[in-house]
Scaffold this motif. Structure first.
Motif, PDB file in Angstrom:
ATOM      1  N   ILE A  88       0.869  -1.197   0.071  1.00 15.10           N
ATOM      2  CA  ILE A  88       0.080   0.017   0.062  1.00 15.10           C
ATOM      3  C   ILE A  88       0.914   1.398  -0.020  1.00 15.10           C
ATOM      4  N   ASP A  89       0.515   2.178  -0.601  1.00 16.44           N
ATOM      5  CA  ASP A  89       1.145   3.686  -0.823  1.00 16.44           C
ATOM      6  C   ASP A  89      -0.021   4.812  -0.810  1.00 16.44           C
ATOM      7  N   TYR A  90       0.538   5.851  -0.336  1.00 16.18           N
ATOM      8  CA  TYR A  90      -0.051   6.956  -0.046  1.00 16.18           C
ATOM      9  C   TYR A  90       0.183   8.070  -1.187  1.00 16.18           C
ATOM     10  N   ASP A  91      -0.984   8.410  -1.928  1.00 16.85           N
ATOM     11  CA  ASP A  91      -0.816   9.232  -3.033  1.00 16.85           C
ATOM     12  C   ASP A  91      -1.406  10.584  -2.267  1.00 16.85           C
ATOM     13  N   SER A  92      -0.465  11.507  -1.800  1.00 20.88           N
ATOM     14  CA  SER A  92      -0.784  12.770  -1.080  1.00 20.88           C
ATOM     15  C   SER A  92      -1.458  14.009  -1.953  1.00 20.88           C
ATOM     16  N   ALA A  93      -1.367  13.675  -3.252  1.00 13.50           N
ATOM     17  CA  ALA A  93      -1.762  14.811  -3.994  1.00 13.50           C
ATOM     18  C   ALA A  93      -3.351  14.546  -4.158  1.00 13.50           C
ATOM     19  N   ASN A  94      -3.656  13.248  -4.183  1.00 16.86           N
ATOM     20  CA  ASN A  94      -5.048  12.891  -4.432  1.00 16.86           C
ATOM     21  C   ASN A  94      -6.007  12.576  -3.064  1.00 16.86           C
ATOM     22  N   GLY A  95      -5.086  12.548  -1.920  1.00 16.65           N
ATOM     23  CA  GLY A  95      -5.635  12.055  -0.482  1.00 16.65           C
ATOM     24  C   GLY A  95      -6.013  10.589  -0.641  1.00 16.65           C
ATOM     25  N   ARG A  96      -5.565   9.837  -1.519  1.00 19.05           N
ATOM     26  CA  ARG A  96      -6.154   8.432  -1.506  1.00 19.05           C
ATOM     27  C   ARG A  96      -4.843   7.337  -1.526  1.00 19.05           C
ATOM     28  N   TYR A  97      -5.167   6.069  -1.456  1.00 19.96           N
ATOM     29  CA  TYR A  97      -4.110   5.212  -1.267  1.00 19.96           C
ATOM     30  C   TYR A  97      -4.443   4.156  -2.372  1.00 19.96           C
ATOM     31  N   LEU A  98      -3.078   3.581  -2.901  1.00 22.94           N
ATOM     32  CA  LEU A  98      -3.068   2.508  -3.814  1.00 22.94           C
ATOM     33  C   LEU A  98      -2.590   1.290  -3.182  1.00 22.94           C
ATOM     34  N   ALA A  99      -3.280   0.295  -3.475  1.00 22.52           N
ATOM     35  CA  ALA A  99      -2.999  -1.119  -2.824  1.00 22.52           C
ATOM     36  C   ALA A  99      -3.020  -2.145  -3.771  1.00 22.52           C
ATOM     37  N   ILE A 100      -1.706  -2.677  -3.905  1.00 24.85           N
ATOM     38  CA  ILE A 100      -1.704  -4.100  -4.779  1.00 24.85           C
ATOM     39  C   ILE A 100      -2.356  -5.336  -4.472  1.00 24.85           C
ATOM     40  N   SER A 101      -2.991  -6.238  -5.231  1.00 26.92           N
ATOM     41  CA  SER A 101      -3.362  -7.283  -4.825  1.00 26.92           C
ATOM     42  C   SER A 101      -2.475  -8.438  -5.227  1.00 26.92           C
ATOM     43  N   ASP A 102      -2.191  -9.379  -4.442  1.00 26.97           N
ATOM     44  CA  ASP A 102      -1.224 -10.517  -4.698  1.00 26.97           C
ATOM     45  C   ASP A 102      -2.001 -11.520  -5.442  1.00 26.97           C
ATOM     46  N   ASP A 103      -3.243 -11.455  -5.974  1.00 28.90           N
ATOM     47  CA  ASP A 103      -4.052 -12.451  -6.694  1.00 28.90           C
ATOM     48  C   ASP A 103      -3.173 -12.705  -8.023  1.00 28.90           C
ATOM     49  N   ARG A 104      -2.750 -13.865  -8.222  1.00 29.87           N
ATOM     50  CA  ARG A 104      -1.907 -14.362  -9.353  1.00 29.87           C
ATOM     51  C   ARG A 104      -2.745 -14.516 -10.725  1.00 29.87           C
ATOM     52  N   SER A 105      -3.646 -13.660 -10.853  1.00 33.87           N
ATOM     53  CA  SER A 105      -4.561 -13.641 -12.034  1.00 33.87           C
ATOM     54  C   SER A 105      -5.507 -15.114 -11.788  1.00 33.87           C
ATOM     55  N   ALA A 106      -5.584 -15.444 -10.594  1.00 33.13           N
ATOM     56  CA  ALA A 106      -6.209 -16.701 -10.495  1.00 33.13           C
ATOM     57  C   ALA A 106      -7.814 -16.361 -10.391  1.00 33.13           C
ATOM     58  N   LEU A 107      -8.081 -15.633  -9.528  1.00 31.49           N
ATOM     59  CA  LEU A 107      -9.716 -15.197  -9.276  1.00 31.49           C
ATOM     60  C   LEU A 107      -9.966 -13.937 -10.239  1.00 31.49           C
ATOM     61  N   ASN A 108      -8.982 -12.784 -10.487  1.00 32.32           N
ATOM     62  CA  ASN A 108      -9.191 -11.982 -11.524  1.00 32.32           C
ATOM     63  C   ASN A 108      -7.937 -11.390 -11.755  1.00 32.32           C
ATOM     64  N   PRO A 109      -7.900 -10.766 -13.080  1.00 38.41           N
ATOM     65  CA  PRO A 109      -6.427 -10.377 -13.574  1.00 38.41           C
ATOM     66  C   PRO A 109      -5.642  -9.578 -12.438  1.00 38.41           C
ATOM     67  N   ALA A 110      -4.435  -9.948 -12.402  1.00 36.80           N
ATOM     68  CA  ALA A 110      -3.563  -9.035 -11.526  1.00 36.80           C
ATOM     69  C   ALA A 110      -4.062  -7.492 -11.502  1.00 36.80           C
ATOM     70  N   ARG A 111      -3.784  -6.848 -10.535  1.00 35.23           N
ATOM     71  CA  ARG A 111      -4.562  -5.623 -10.442  1.00 35.23           C
ATOM     72  C   ARG A 111      -4.199  -4.981  -9.194  1.00 35.23           C
ATOM     73  N   TYR A 112      -4.389  -3.442  -9.023  1.00 35.24           N
ATOM     74  CA  TYR A 112      -4.219  -2.624  -7.936  1.00 35.24           C
ATOM     75  C   TYR A 112      -5.542  -1.990  -7.764  1.00 35.24           C
ATOM     76  N   TYR A 113      -5.579  -1.530  -6.564  1.00 36.29           N
ATOM     77  CA  TYR A 113      -6.844  -0.826  -6.011  1.00 36.29           C
ATOM     78  C   TYR A 113      -6.536   0.721  -5.652  1.00 36.29           C
ATOM     79  N   ASP A 114      -7.591   1.645  -5.886  1.00 39.97           N
ATOM     80  CA  ASP A 114      -7.373   3.072  -5.547  1.00 39.97           C
ATOM     81  C   ASP A 114      -8.619   3.040  -4.342  1.00 39.97           C
ATOM     82  N   LEU A 115      -8.086   3.644  -3.084  1.00 41.02           N
ATOM     83  CA  LEU A 115      -9.244   3.542  -1.901  1.00 41.02           C
ATOM     84  C   LEU A 115      -8.782   4.719  -1.332  1.00 41.02           C
ATOM     85  N   SER A 116      -9.737   5.075  -0.339  1.00 44.32           N
ATOM     86  CA  SER A 116      -9.708   6.233   0.716  1.00 44.32           C
ATOM     87  C   SER A 116     -10.028   5.385   1.956  1.00 44.32           C
ATOM     88  N   LEU A 117      -9.375   6.111   3.046  1.00 45.73           N
ATOM     89  CA  LEU A 117      -9.472   5.865   4.475  1.00 45.73           C
ATOM     90  C   LEU A 117     -10.201   6.957   4.955  1.00 45.73           C
TER      91      LEU A 117
END
Length: 413
Positions: A51-80
């Motif tokens: 997870i890493d914080y994007d201070s310019a947008n006030g959001r977090y970026l989090a990478i998933s370790d799904d090996r493209s098994a459930l869904n394609p490899a991806r990362y999420y944009d989220l707010s806390l």
């Protein structure tokens, strides 16, 4: 739980370091939990390993370790919303909002096929995302670990030059004579930048096969390698040894699975060559979740640079990175005094401002298991008052103690 160091201790620890040091405390704010099986935009939320914080947008970026098994490899944009975090044993998920999801793409522009990638950590830097792929050493096949740069849309930019002796070779077990490279599921779990952005660091969760006879166990720690790259050229410029703790709890029965490893690094603004290291220990069959999470202050300032040494047995006497316990998360409690249940914490970032202070955010990889959960933990970071000339993160604490000289040793037959 509050942790505080005295200024005198910090100055003693930093003797000879040109940076000034400001001690800080970590005050536990609370948690939020996203239930396993949660779906967002057609994807199963989980496996949040970085997870890493994007201070310019006030959001977090989090990478998933799904090996493209459930869904394609991806990362999420989220707010806390840390005001929604609490110290209840059932805290809810009101403070976590998923805003978007982006597929990670191959160099050819396609999504990754199933079991061809294992994303683990990710950092935002100069408008690009840098991420690690752990690789694989399994009967299903061997895959080399990688460090890559991608655009925010997930498209490929470049690879960093990982030394070839990290590539898995030999037996699947990594325990036989002549085996080299990463151990399965114990490779590039971490990623961080130096404060000036000129150096990118990753680390193996445990030792390379040729460096230690065994991975971490209840009897021994493991010599993880911290690998440094020039962030412009992508070339490896440094390698250092970080020694993990032994597994914290004896599994039940003792033959059950157990592990401990270095799962993340985070740079400490204002203090060069120093990081917060996250060690995650897990033992199966014991009461509770089986997880023990410890944060360490670690530095490579006096550590030996072993760049190009393909086997630590071939290295001259060397000095490992220092480490000093910052916080043992097993000491955290809920509002009713019960112990905080910890999931598989693998992600860390400096976060948004809370009550006028910076924060530290941790997140867990639930392994997409119905018996686990995606956990976010928040900590308020408070500086001990110092003259106004010192900004909060202008200088930061480094733990006491000098790491002893480590020498090469004979591996077990």
């Amino acid at each position: 739980m509050k942790l505080r160091y005295t200024l005198s201790a910090v100055l003693a620890a930093l003797l000879g370091n040109t940076a000034q040091a400001a001690p800080f405390s970590l005050d536990y704010i609370g948690q939020n939990i996203v239930a396993s099986g949660t779906v967002f935009n057609g994807t199963t939320v989980g496996g949040l390993s970085g997870i890493d914080y994007d201070s310019a947008n006030g959001r977090y970026l989090a990478i998933s370790d799904d090996r493209s098994a459930l869904n394609p490899a991806r990362y999420y944009d989220l707010s806390l919303n840390l005001a929604q975090f609490n110290k209840n044993s059932a805290p809810g998920a009101a403070g976590v909002t998923f805003n978007g999801v982006t597929n990670i793409l191959t160099p050819s522009g396609s999504t990754f096929a199933t079991n061809t990638v294992d994303p683990e950590s990710m950092r935002l830097h100069n408008g690009s995302l840098f991420w690690t792929n752990e690789g694989q050493r399994a009967t299903a096949g061997f895959q080399n670990p990688t460090v890559r740069e991608m655009n925010l849309n997930g498209s490929y930019v470049r690879d960093f030059a990982v030394p070839t002796y990290y590539n898995p070779s030999g037996s699947v077990s990594a325990l036989n004579a002549g085996d080299t490279g990463i151990r399965n599921n114990l490779a590039f779990e971490s990623l961080t930048f130096s404060n000036d952005g000129k150096t990118l660091y990753t680390a193996t969760e445990n030792s390379l096969a040729q460096d230690d006879a065994l991975p971490a166990s209840v009897l021994n720690g493991s010599e993880s390698r911290v690998l440094a790259f020039d962030s412009v050229t992508g070339n490896a410029v440094g390698e250092y040894v970080y020694t993990t703790d032994a597994v914290v709890d004896v599994p039940n029965p003792i033959t059950n699975f157990a592990t401990n490893g270095l799962v993340e690094l985070l740079n400490i603004p204002g203090l060069s060559d120093s990081f917060i290291a996250v060690e995650r220990s897990f033992s199966a069959g014991i009461p509770g979740t089986g997880n023990n999470i410890r944060l360490y202050l670690t530095s490579l300032s006096n550590a030996s640079n072993l760049i190009g040494v393909d086997d630590l047995d071939n290295a001259p006497a060397y000095t490992s990175m220092t480490k000093e316990l910052l916080l043992d998360l097993s000491t955290l409690t809920n509002s009713d005094g019960s112990a905080l249940a910890l999931d598989n914490i693998e992600a860390i970032t400096w976060g948004e401002t809370f009550n006028g202070n910076p924060t530290l955010i941790l997140a867990s990889d639930n392994n997409f298991s119905a018996t686990q959960f995606t956990q976010f933990l928040g900590f308020e970071v408070k500086a001990v008052p110092l003259p106004a000339a010192f900004p909060l993160f202008g200088t930061v604490l480094l733990g006491l103690g000098a790491n002893g000289l480590r020498r090469k040793r004979r591996k077990m037959a």
